[in-house]
Design a protein around this motif. Structure first.
Motif, mmCIF file in Angstrom:
data_model
loop_
_atom_site.group_PDB
_atom_site.id
_atom_site.type_symbol
_atom_site.label_atom_id
_atom_site.label_comp_id
_atom_site.label_asym_id
_atom_site.label_seq_id
_atom_site.Cartn_x
_atom_site.Cartn_y
_atom_site.Cartn_z
ATOM 1 N N UNK A 23 34.765 58.776 36.158
ATOM 2 C CA UNK A 23 34.849 59.903 37.095
ATOM 3 C C UNK A 23 33.837 60.974 36.713
ATOM 4 N N UNK A 24 33.178 61.545 37.697
ATOM 5 C CA UNK A 24 32.194 62.587 37.442
ATOM 6 C C UNK A 24 32.865 63.838 36.884
ATOM 7 N N UNK A 25 32.202 64.481 35.905
ATOM 8 C CA UNK A 25 32.756 65.675 35.294
ATOM 9 C C UNK A 25 32.702 66.865 36.250
ATOM 10 N N UNK A 26 31.646 66.948 37.052
ATOM 11 C CA UNK A 26 31.502 68.080 37.969
ATOM 12 C C UNK A 26 32.157 67.772 39.312
ATOM 13 N N UNK A 27 32.396 68.795 40.091
ATOM 14 C CA UNK A 27 32.968 68.641 41.429
ATOM 15 C C UNK A 27 31.849 68.202 42.369
ATOM 16 N N UNK A 28 31.753 66.895 42.563
ATOM 17 C CA UNK A 28 30.618 66.319 43.281
ATOM 18 C C UNK A 28 30.985 66.048 44.736
ATOM 19 N N UNK A 29 30.160 66.549 45.657
ATOM 20 C CA UNK A 29 30.399 66.381 47.086
ATOM 21 C C UNK A 29 30.574 64.924 47.466
ATOM 22 N N UNK A 30 29.758 64.038 46.878
ATOM 23 C CA UNK A 30 29.745 62.637 47.306
ATOM 24 C C UNK A 30 30.867 61.806 46.687
ATOM 25 N N UNK A 31 31.656 62.423 45.825
ATOM 26 C CA UNK A 31 32.881 61.762 45.381
ATOM 27 C C UNK A 31 33.894 61.709 46.526
ATOM 28 N N UNK A 32 33.716 62.615 47.491
ATOM 29 C CA UNK A 32 34.594 62.684 48.658
ATOM 30 C C UNK A 32 33.894 62.153 49.908
ATOM 31 N N UNK A 33 32.599 62.383 50.011
ATOM 32 C CA UNK A 33 31.821 61.933 51.180
ATOM 33 C C UNK A 33 31.268 60.544 50.905
ATOM 34 N N UNK A 34 32.154 59.550 50.893
ATOM 35 C CA UNK A 34 31.769 58.193 50.498
ATOM 36 C C UNK A 34 31.524 57.245 51.670
ATOM 37 N N UNK A 35 31.732 57.722 52.892
ATOM 38 C CA UNK A 35 31.600 56.819 54.042
ATOM 39 C C UNK A 35 30.139 56.605 54.413
ATOM 40 N N UNK A 36 29.908 55.569 55.232
ATOM 41 C CA UNK A 36 28.559 55.321 55.724
ATOM 42 C C UNK A 36 28.076 56.449 56.625
ATOM 43 N N UNK A 37 28.993 57.097 57.332
ATOM 44 C CA UNK A 37 28.609 58.234 58.170
ATOM 45 C C UNK A 37 28.068 59.370 57.322
ATOM 46 N N UNK A 38 28.678 59.580 56.148
ATOM 47 C CA UNK A 38 28.184 60.625 55.247
ATOM 48 C C UNK A 38 26.786 60.277 54.742
#
Length: 355
Positions: free
Chosen positions: A1-16
């Motif tokens: 798991x990434x230590x920082x609050x990473x946008x792409x940990x949540x935006x994982x879809x192909x649309x993102x």
């Protein structure tokens, strides 16, 4: 798991990812901005388009379900980008989308380049899609893309998040590729916790080690578990048909290696016998006569070659896909020596069975 609050940990879809690709490419329209050189690099090194001076670039997302459409208005060119993260192309998407562009932009576009862009792990379906240059002109994988983004790290937090997220994805993939287990893991973990049971990547790497060439099918069963297949008998014995109420002696069948898992046995590799069937077919649903012949042939191959395997008993079942051979994997994954022993046996059986 990434230590920082990473946008792409949540935006994982192909649309993102579609949006991120558009965002990266659209810097070409901002020549005075810091990330303009990045967009120029993507166009020149990945899309092979260098003449962008005074070009008008329009970028569309989800135009008639096309992930990313890049239009160079002055030169009348278009790049049709089929974007994938963890899925593969299906239903001839790229071919259909190309026809859409040709029909919708008859006056505006003279040349359409198709691009297969995938940042997830590449399976056989991905290589199969990109091997046909008449369908896909350009293929871009994660490394191709990240190599360019790496030059511009530190210039934008969105770009940094994307790069760092896929660095972690790469590390996770490397872990999943490993199908070996220690004796401690074998004793302590449940079978479904082992890579070979839950990871399509692990199964693919395992099967590719046995069969360096050819098509490997990766999929999920109705229950959600992963499986991996490799055909033995690619040509069907009887004419292919999907007629209703098909007589048993006219039903075709295929035979293939399969990696899968089930309770009590755990992960295993098997030879499966799948019978083609019509919607209204009556039981028995499989060609029992051909099943018995093939099972006897496999037994003879094993006996003639003095092969010793940890076989699980198989018998004919009244359903579409009975096993001809099943070998539990757990004790073959604890060392390279045991693994090599299994691979040698599988290759002998496969070669003899194809004759």
């Amino acid at each position: 798991m990434l230590e920082k609050n990473n946008l792409f940990s949540f935006a994982t879809s192909e649309l993102s990812q579609d949006a991120f690709i558009c965002w990266c490419l659209n810097w070409i329209n901002y020549p005075d901005e810091m990330l303009y050189p990045m967009a120029k690099d993507i166009f020149s090194k990945l899309l092979k388009e260098e003449n962008l001076e005074n070009e008008k670039v329009e970028i569309l997302r989800q135009y008639k379900k096309i992930d990313v459409l890049v239009i160079l208005k002055n030169s009348k060119k278009a790049f049709l980008i089929e974007d994938k993260t963890y899925t593969s192309e299906h239903s001839e998407q790229i071919k259909r989308y190309k026809e859409t562009i040709k029909n919708d932009f008859k006056e505006e576009i003279n040349d359409v380049k198709t691009v297969y862009f995938k940042t997830g792990f590449w399976f056989s379906d991905d290589y199969k899609t990109t091997i046909d240059e008449n369908k896909v002109n350009i293929k871009i994988d994660r490394k191709n893309f990240l190599d360019i983004l790496n030059k511009y790290r530190g210039k934008n937090p969105i770009l940094d998040d994307y790069y760092e997220y896929f660095e972690e994805v790469t590390k996770q993939e490397e872990k999943e590729k490993n199908y070996f287990i220690s004796k401690e893991e074998l004793n302590q973990k449940k079978y479904w916790e082992l890579n070979i049971a839950w990871s399509a990547i692990s199964q693919y790497e395992f099967m590719r080690k046995i069969f360096p060439e050819g098509y490997i099918r990766s999929g999920r069963s109705i229950g959600g578990g992963v499986y991996t297949q490799y055909d033995i008998l690619e040509k069907k014995i009887f004419p292919d048909t999907r007629e209703e109420n098909l007589p048993e002696d006219k039903r075709t069948y295929t035979v293939f290696w399969r990696i899968d898992s089930k309770d009590k046995i755990g992960s295993y590799i098997s030879i499966n016998f799948y019978t083609e069937h019509g919607k209204g077919d009556k039981k028995p649903r499989a060609r029992e006569d051909e099943y018995i012949k093939l099972k006897e042939k496999i037994k003879k191959i094993i006996d003639d070659n003095f092969i010793k395997l940890e076989e699980v008993e198989c018998r004919f079942y009244d359903y579409w896909e009975p096993n001809l051979l099943m070998v539990s994997l757990k004790n073959y994954l604890i060392s390279q020596e045991k693994f090599d022993e299994l691979i040698k046996a599988i290759k002998i059986i496969d070669e003899e069975l194809r004759k």
